[in-house]
Motif scaffolding. Structure first.
Motif, short mmCIF file in Angstrom:
data_model
loop_
_atom_site.label_atom_id
_atom_site.label_comp_id
_atom_site.label_asym_id
_atom_site.label_seq_id
_atom_site.Cartn_x
_atom_site.Cartn_y
_atom_site.Cartn_z
N THR A 142 0.83 -1.20 0.00
CA THR A 142 0.00 0.00 0.00
C THR A 142 0.86 1.25 0.00
N GLU A 143 1.90 1.26 0.81
CA GLU A 143 2.80 2.41 0.86
C GLU A 143 3.44 2.65 -0.49
N GLU A 144 3.90 1.59 -1.13
CA GLU A 144 4.52 1.74 -2.45
C GLU A 144 3.52 2.29 -3.47
N GLU A 145 2.30 1.76 -3.43
CA GLU A 145 1.30 2.19 -4.40
C GLU A 145 0.95 3.67 -4.23
N LEU A 146 0.80 4.11 -2.99
CA LEU A 146 0.47 5.51 -2.75
C LEU A 146 1.64 6.42 -3.09
N ARG A 147 2.82 6.08 -2.62
CA ARG A 147 3.98 6.95 -2.83
C ARG A 147 4.45 6.98 -4.29
N MET A 148 4.42 5.83 -4.94
CA MET A 148 5.02 5.72 -6.27
C MET A 148 4.03 5.91 -7.41
N ASN A 160 -0.09 9.17 -5.50
CA ASN A 160 0.27 10.53 -5.11
C ASN A 160 1.03 11.29 -6.20
N PRO A 161 1.95 10.64 -6.93
CA PRO A 161 2.59 11.36 -8.04
C PRO A 161 1.60 11.81 -9.12
N ILE A 162 0.55 11.03 -9.37
CA ILE A 162 -0.45 11.44 -10.36
C ILE A 162 -1.18 12.69 -9.88
N ILE A 163 -1.67 12.66 -8.63
CA ILE A 163 -2.42 13.79 -8.09
C ILE A 163 -1.52 15.02 -8.00
N GLY A 164 -0.28 14.83 -7.53
CA GLY A 164 0.65 15.95 -7.44
C GLY A 164 0.98 16.54 -8.79
N ALA A 165 1.14 15.68 -9.80
CA ALA A 165 1.47 16.18 -11.14
C ALA A 165 0.33 17.00 -11.72
N PRO A 186 -1.91 24.89 0.83
CA PRO A 186 -0.51 25.02 1.27
C PRO A 186 0.02 23.78 1.98
N THR A 187 -0.87 22.93 2.48
CA THR A 187 -0.44 21.73 3.21
C THR A 187 -0.55 20.47 2.34
N PHE A 188 -0.61 20.64 1.04
CA PHE A 188 -0.86 19.53 0.12
C PHE A 188 0.11 18.38 0.33
N ASP A 189 1.41 18.65 0.32
CA ASP A 189 2.40 17.59 0.47
C ASP A 189 2.31 16.92 1.84
N ALA A 190 2.06 17.72 2.88
CA ALA A 190 1.93 17.15 4.22
C ALA A 190 0.71 16.24 4.33
N VAL A 191 -0.37 16.60 3.66
CA VAL A 191 -1.57 15.78 3.69
C VAL A 191 -1.33 14.46 2.97
N LEU A 192 -0.66 14.50 1.83
CA LEU A 192 -0.34 13.26 1.12
C LEU A 192 0.49 12.34 2.00
N GLU A 193 1.45 12.91 2.72
CA GLU A 193 2.30 12.11 3.59
C GLU A 193 1.47 11.52 4.74
N TYR A 194 0.58 12.32 5.32
CA TYR A 194 -0.28 11.80 6.39
C TYR A 194 -1.13 10.65 5.88
N GLU A 195 -1.72 10.80 4.70
CA GLU A 195 -2.58 9.75 4.16
C GLU A 195 -1.82 8.43 3.99
N VAL A 196 -0.57 8.52 3.55
CA VAL A 196 0.23 7.31 3.40
C VAL A 196 0.40 6.61 4.74
N ARG A 197 0.78 7.38 5.76
CA ARG A 197 1.00 6.78 7.09
C ARG A 197 -0.28 6.17 7.64
N ALA A 198 -1.39 6.89 7.52
CA ALA A 198 -2.65 6.40 8.07
C ALA A 198 -3.16 5.18 7.31
N GLN A 199 -3.08 5.24 6.00
CA GLN A 199 -3.62 4.13 5.22
C GLN A 199 -2.81 2.85 5.40
N THR A 200 -1.50 2.99 5.53
CA THR A 200 -0.67 1.80 5.69
C THR A 200 -0.91 1.13 7.04
N GLN A 201 -1.41 1.86 8.01
CA GLN A 201 -1.81 1.23 9.28
C GLN A 201 -3.17 0.54 9.14
#
Length: 271
Positions: free
Chosen positions: A89-95, A98-103, A231-246
């Protein structure tokens, strides 16, 4: 406008261009354009190519068939009690997600979503990441994560609330109930609703106007809106990764998936 020319066609994504418009069409209709690894990878590449191509001045994202996107294509066979899902899950979100949404948010040109049917989970996030969302009357929007014991991801924790506000975002996330196109318009989730048979025409009409505009100024406007409203876009993406992987290794997720597969109501325990 010139005729559409195919830039590339694969089993999962069709890319075509007319003048300065680039149309990215999700093309897994039998799977309701759900995201498998191939679609995630090809869509990210296509977005990056469009962003870097000076001949492209507006991008459209649409879906083939009767859905925009059903979100993640969950492989039920891979969900076993003795298998930890967090690393995958972490790989899927990070790689990929999230890159699609960020792009899309960083794309220095306008992006229009042509939502032709259900937009669910990450499919809804994909639409929300676009600058303008035009929906057909048969479109619907669902944040179905809670149905299987998960949290929002693919940027939805921020993008949904930025569009419709805290209370409505919480309602959509908690209940996982679909929102129809007219309600989505009233809430500000979409920018326009048209009859189904007029969707492509209206999207092309708007995209043509945007493509003829001051592209550098549009890029600055878009970045300014990101700074002011996300302004917190990147921080939110990082939070979602941590929460979802749990959550993907929780008892509630296993129960949610089992209930989904068995077409029954889940019995969540909060664990």
């Amino acid at each position: 406008m010139s005729e559409w020319e195919n830039c590339s066609v694969s089993a999962v994504l069709e890319v075509r261009q007319s003048d300065s418009l680039r149309w990215l069409q999700l093309a897994r209709p039998t799977a309701l354009n759900a995201f498998d690894e191939a679609l995630q990878t090809e869509l990210r590449i296509a977005i990056d190519i469009a962003a870097a191509d000076p001949a492209v001045r507006c991008v459209v994202i649409g879906g083939t068939g009767r859905a925009f996107s059903a979100g993640a294509d969950i492989d039920l066979d891979c969900i076993a009690d003795d298998v930890r899902l967090a690393p995958r899950t972490e790989e899927e979100l990070r790689m990929r997600y999230n890159p699609i949404i960020g792009a899309l948010r960083r794309m220095p040109k306008p992006v229009v979503a042509a939502v032709n049917g259900p937009a669910v989970g990450a499919g809804c996030s994909l639409a929300l990441a676009c600058d303008q969302v035009i929906a057909s009357r048969s479109a619907s929007f669902t944040m179905g994560f809670a149905k299987v014991g998960l949290t929002l991801d693919a940027g939805a924790s921020l993008l949904l609330g930025a569009r419709i506000g805290l209370g409505r975002a919480a309602r959509m996330a908690f209940t996982a109930e679909p929102v129809d196109a007219d309600t989505a318009l009233a809430w500000g989730m979409v920018d326009e609703v048209v009859d189904d048979d007029r969707l492509d025409h209206r999207v092309i009409e708007l995209a043509t106007v945007l493509a003829a505009g001051p592209t550098r100024a549009f890029a600055a406007i878009k970045q300014g809106l990101n700074v002011a409203l996300l302004p917190t876009f990147d921080a939110v993406l990082e939070y979602e990764v941590r929460a979802q992987t749990q959550l993907v290794d929780s008892a509630d997720f296993r129960e949610g998936v089992d209930a989904f597969a068995g077409r029954r109501k889940p019995g969540f325990t909060g664990r």
